[in-house]
Every structure is written in structure tokens, then in C-alpha cells.
Design an enzyme around this catalytic site. Sequence first.
Site, PDB file in Angstrom:
ATOM      1  N   ASN A 158       0.808  -1.228   0.000  1.00 47.31           N
ATOM      2  CA  ASN A 158       0.000   0.000   0.000  1.00 47.31           C
ATOM      3  C   ASN A 158       0.839   1.274   0.000  1.00 47.31           C
ATOM      4  O   ASN A 158       0.365   2.306  -0.459  1.00 47.31           O
ATOM      5  CB  ASN A 158      -1.028  -0.005   1.144  1.00 47.31           C
ATOM      6  N   GLU A 256       4.899  -4.431  12.195  1.00 44.23           N
ATOM      7  CA  GLU A 256       3.880  -3.366  12.096  1.00 44.23           C
ATOM      8  C   GLU A 256       2.728  -3.971  11.318  1.00 44.23           C
ATOM      9  O   GLU A 256       2.871  -4.252  10.124  1.00 44.23           O
ATOM     10  CB  GLU A 256       4.437  -2.164  11.320  1.00 44.23           C
ATOM     11  N   GLU A 463       8.721   1.546  16.227  1.00 46.98           N
ATOM     12  CA  GLU A 463       9.729   2.165  15.385  1.00 46.98           C
ATOM     13  C   GLU A 463       9.636   3.673  15.574  1.00 46.98           C
ATOM     14  O   GLU A 463       8.734   4.176  16.215  1.00 46.98           O
ATOM     15  CB  GLU A 463       9.485   1.788  13.908  1.00 46.98           C
TER      16      GLU A 463
HETATM   17  P1  NAD Z   1       0.961  -9.381   3.549  1.00 50.57           P
HETATM   18  O1  NAD Z   1       1.206  -9.807   4.944  1.00 50.57           O
HETATM   19  O2  NAD Z   1       0.177 -10.267   2.662  1.00 50.57           O
HETATM   20  O3  NAD Z   1       2.339  -9.112   2.777  1.00 50.57           O
HETATM   21  C1  NAD Z   1       3.325  -8.230   3.276  1.00 50.57           C
HETATM   22  C2  NAD Z   1       4.680  -8.662   2.759  1.00 50.57           C
HETATM   23  O4  NAD Z   1       4.997  -9.942   3.292  1.00 50.57           O
HETATM   24  C3  NAD Z   1       4.777  -8.792   1.243  1.00 50.57           C
HETATM   25  O5  NAD Z   1       6.032  -8.301   0.803  1.00 50.57           O
HETATM   26  C4  NAD Z   1       4.691 -10.292   1.029  1.00 50.57           C
HETATM   27  O6  NAD Z   1       5.338 -10.709  -0.147  1.00 50.57           O
HETATM   28  C5  NAD Z   1       5.426 -10.790   2.249  1.00 50.57           C
HETATM   29  N1  NAD Z   1       5.112 -12.177   2.625  1.00 50.57           N
HETATM   30  C6  NAD Z   1       3.954 -12.844   2.442  1.00 50.57           C
HETATM   31  N2  NAD Z   1       4.059 -14.100   2.909  1.00 50.57           N
HETATM   32  C7  NAD Z   1       5.312 -14.228   3.407  1.00 50.57           C
HETATM   33  C8  NAD Z   1       6.015 -15.304   4.050  1.00 50.57           C
HETATM   34  N3  NAD Z   1       5.453 -16.487   4.261  1.00 50.57           N
HETATM   35  N4  NAD Z   1       7.287 -15.079   4.444  1.00 50.57           N
HETATM   36  C9  NAD Z   1       7.865 -13.878   4.243  1.00 50.57           C
HETATM   37  N5  NAD Z   1       7.256 -12.846   3.631  1.00 50.57           N
HETATM   38  C10 NAD Z   1       5.976 -13.013   3.231  1.00 50.57           C
HETATM   39  O7  NAD Z   1       0.288  -7.946   3.658  1.00 50.57           O
HETATM   40  P2  NAD Z   1      -0.258  -7.027   2.484  1.00 50.57           P
HETATM   41  O8  NAD Z   1      -1.544  -7.560   2.003  1.00 50.57           O
HETATM   42  O9  NAD Z   1       0.859  -6.802   1.519  1.00 50.57           O
HETATM   43  O10 NAD Z   1      -0.483  -5.647   3.259  1.00 50.57           O
HETATM   44  C11 NAD Z   1      -1.670  -5.298   3.907  1.00 50.57           C
HETATM   45  C12 NAD Z   1      -1.513  -5.421   5.400  1.00 50.57           C
HETATM   46  O11 NAD Z   1      -0.409  -4.638   5.840  1.00 50.57           O
HETATM   47  C13 NAD Z   1      -2.717  -4.883   6.141  1.00 50.57           C
HETATM   48  O12 NAD Z   1      -3.031  -5.744   7.213  1.00 50.57           O
HETATM   49  C14 NAD Z   1      -2.232  -3.535   6.661  1.00 50.57           C
HETATM   50  O13 NAD Z   1      -2.906  -3.054   7.782  1.00 50.57           O
HETATM   51  C15 NAD Z   1      -0.809  -3.842   6.960  1.00 50.57           C
HETATM   52  N6  NAD Z   1      -0.009  -2.622   7.044  1.00 50.57           N
HETATM   53  C16 NAD Z   1       0.464  -2.236   8.268  1.00 50.57           C
HETATM   54  C17 NAD Z   1       1.193  -1.051   8.382  1.00 50.57           C
HETATM   55  C18 NAD Z   1       1.725  -0.578   9.708  1.00 50.57           C
HETATM   56  O14 NAD Z   1       2.579   0.293   9.715  1.00 50.57           O
HETATM   57  N7  NAD Z   1       1.246  -1.108  10.818  1.00 50.57           N
HETATM   58  C19 NAD Z   1       1.439  -0.279   7.236  1.00 50.57           C
HETATM   59  C20 NAD Z   1       0.929  -0.705   6.021  1.00 50.57           C
HETATM   60  C21 NAD Z   1       0.205  -1.884   5.927  1.00 50.57           C
END
Ligand code: NAD
Length: 490
Positions: A158, A256, A463
Amino acid sequence: MSGNHAQIAGVSVSLDHWIDGKRVAGADRFATASPIDGSHLADVAAGGQADVDMAVDAANRAFPAWAALGAKGRQPILHGFAKEILARADDLAAVETADNGSLLQGNLHRMVPRAAQNISFFADWALTLLDHKIEHEEVTNNVRYDPAGVAALITPWNAPLMLTTWKVGPALAAGNTVVIKPPEWAPLTCSLLAEIAEKAGLPPGVLNVVQGIGEIAGEALVNHPDLARISFTGSVPTAKIIGQAAARSVTPMSAELGGKSPFIVCADANLDAAAQTVAGQYINAGQVCLAGTRILVEAKIEQEFLAKVRAAVAQMNVGDPRAATTRVGPLIHPEHFARVSGFVDRAKASGAELLWGGSQSDAGALYFQPTMFAGVAPDAEISQQEVFGPVLTWQTFTDDEEAIAVANGTQFGLAGTLFCGNEARAMRIASQVVAGTLWVNCFFVRDLAAPFGGSRVSGIGREGGTWSFDFYSDIKNIAVRKGSFTVGGA
Ligand code: NAD
């Protein structure tokens, strides 16, 4: 497209990994498409174990020299890096918008400047506050923030550029080297970031990028035995998987994660400002972790406030994120569109009252109307689960205890927003809401010196400012008996 580059919004972007100061094509590819119109953008290198091994080895080899530079030696290089990010602002903003559908103006004026600041701020902070002494009657404790080693950095789609630099900045300033695994739904600005790092003179191996699918490249990275840190931003389910890898190797991990943040509006608040801010929760189609998605309104102003919010939401144009007048762009991917629609359909089926929106927008395949549900039970799925789309819920409260109980009634604790005219009341409510960040009469103001993170399942650790360095450093105490030396130090 030419070779392993693609022209994205007029910008040439390498589609390969960046390992040890060189482009590496890798064996496999995955496709990335633009959510703006679904068009195919590029076939990007899909990393596997061999690419991850190469990148972690390169980062380990580069570590001693980068660490030995000290914060002072690293600072000018990192400032150069920040400057180059700003010099490429137009390119970075255009590529980010093409790749993840976020608003072009927001990327140009907020996200890219913030990405540069993420690098320069931590380069400066590393010089000022870290090493220090604590005096004890027998000893002097010399507290040192030593570089830790190789940090694995994993980020979501995002806001990939902003969120990746939020980790790269402190990790590099603290003297670590990094391996970045960008999100597969929006991998392209991280590729540009590698090119920019090279131009700024970061030595080979200090910053590496392994592109690829989370379950393959990400999984290989977090399971690599030679990591000193794992920093993850993304969803709760992925954090649970990565956490198991971190536990197996006892590697410190920061996380996060998602949220379902409350947005509380008291009767004596500035209702116009509050209404505008509620409408702002739809920006980037609600694909914002910090969004206040549960609107909790003091019952006695419900109708007056609802009219103001309705008017403000009517101004939230849905459409092409490159247009300056657009406030709500597309959802990232057909799979995500189906997920968001599923939440909306189930809420409708369970009897929730639709105040507005509720279906696809006529702007295009991945565009969803700003949506608001009322009449939702606090334990309903739509009140409890993170939708990560332009979907809010509307509830009322009659006293502060009720507002606090509903605000705290989910598994999350990332953020909260409160509009209130009475300082004592505001601070009383704010102090009782479980959240890493609670905004009062404002929203989304992020000071890099302040702690940032989530409580409960919204995260592990904090962080920002000193907290970033606490994570990315090996903190050591050299306890020296007072008066025990016969020859002094230099
Ligand atoms: P996601 O967890 O599906 O993916 C995030 C990252 O993790 C991607 O780069 C993905 O390729 C990687 N990933 C996926 N499976 C993995 C594995 N088994 N091992 C290692 N890496 C792996 O999340 P998303 O759909 O990309 O993002 C949306 C989520 O992120 C929402 O829940 C949102 O709230 C959260 N988010 C949190 C913050 C924060 O600062 N707290 C900021 C932005 C987004």
C-alpha cells in the site's frame, strides 16, 4: 519493454534483483499489473533460495566496512541518498501510482519527501543520542549502540517506497546492511530505490533487493540463518508465519501490522473538521493501515454530524489516481477487490444498514464506492475484521465508558482518532484507548522522532526515533570499575 527493463509511466525501471551492486536476472518471473486499468506493467524477477543466499552473503560481506564507517562516516552518504530520492521525486511518484494505484499528488507531495526524510532523519539521529554513560557507585556503564548485522526488510504494497525507507533509514544509519523483499503487488519503486542508492554511492552489498513472491522469496529470506534482524510490515497472518521463522533462529523481529482503529467524535468537537477527517479515511480507497474505520459518534449529535459527513464524502471523487481531483483510487488487485466485496456482501446479508456506497464504482473494474454501514453489532464481522478498503462503520455512544469499551473491543490496537473540544475529557479518553498512536483533533501526523507501532495483534515493538535504534542495534554495556586503570584512554 527493453531487456530486463520496462517503461513505467515514462520511467525506465529495472525488473531484476539488485544484489552486491549488480542487477541479477534470476531464473523466474512474475507479472505485475496496474490497478488503474488492469494493464500488464512488467514481468519482474521472482527470487528463490539462490537469490536470497546471494543477497544475504553480499550483505554480510559488506557489513564490516559499513559498520566501521561509524555514524559520522555514514551520515554524508545517507544524506546523498536522501537527496537523490528527492531528485527522482517525479519518477518515484509516477511509478508508485502506476504500480499500486495510490494518489499521484499524495505520492509527489507527501510520500516521496517523507521517503527522503526517512533516510536523512535517522542518519542525523544516529549521531546524537545513542552511545551514552550511566554512572553507578562502583562502575561507569558505557552504553554502546553497536551495528547488529544483516537486516531483512519486508514491506506491503500500500505504500512500498515510504514503508521500505522507514526501515532502510534507521537500519543503515545504525550500521547494518539490508536485504529488502518488496511486495509482489507493487514491486517497482523498490527497484528504483536500489538504482538511487547506487548513484548516491552506497557501497555494493549495503542495500540489496530480492524481488519475489512472499511465500517463496520472503519465506527463504526470513529463514536464512545469517540474519541479525527481521523487520516486517504487513498482515497479521503473515506475521504469525514469519514469527515462527524468527523464533526458530532466535532472530529479533519487529512487526507493524493491521488495524481496525476507532474514530471517536464527541459532541463538543469541531464537527466540520471531524467530518472532513472522516471523509479522509477513504483516501487511497481505504488501503491505509492507520485508517479510523469505526466511526463512534456521541448520540446527541448523530444526525447533525451525519449530515456533515455525508456532504464531505460527496466530495470524495472516485477515479484515476493520476487526476488531481481524485481522492479515492482503485483497490490494488482483483483478489483484494473480491475480498473487500465479500466483507460488504456479508455485512448487507447480515442486516447492516447501508448509509452510502456498497458496490463497485463506475470508475472501473477495481474501483469501489466509499461505503458506510450503520446498525452493526460490535461483534459483527464488519466491526471486527480489517477490510483494508473504503468501508467504514457508524456507531453511536452515550457516555465515555461506552465509547472506550467499543473502541477497545477488537483484537487490534494500532491507532485511534478522537475529536473532542474538552482537553481533560480528551486526555481521559485517549489514555484509556489501547493504541500505539492516538490522534486528538488531527489525523496522520507522523513525527519521525515519536514512537510508532501497534498494541495487541497490531504489532511487536515500536519504530521511530530512539525506538528504531533500540531494534536495529546490538546494545552493549561496557561496565568499567571506577579508578581501575593505571594508564588512561585516548
Ligand atoms: P501481507 O502480509 O500479505 O504481505 C506483506 C509482505 O509480506 C509482502 O512483501 C509479502 O510478499 C510478504 N510475505 C507474504 N508471505 C510471506 C512469508 N510467508 N514469508 C515472508 N514474507 C511473506 O500484507 P499485504 O496484504 O501486503 O499488506 C496489507 C496489510 O499490511 C494490512 O493488514 C495492513 O494493515 C498492513 N499494514 C500495516 C502497516 C503498519 O505500519 N502497521 C502499514 C501498512 C500496511
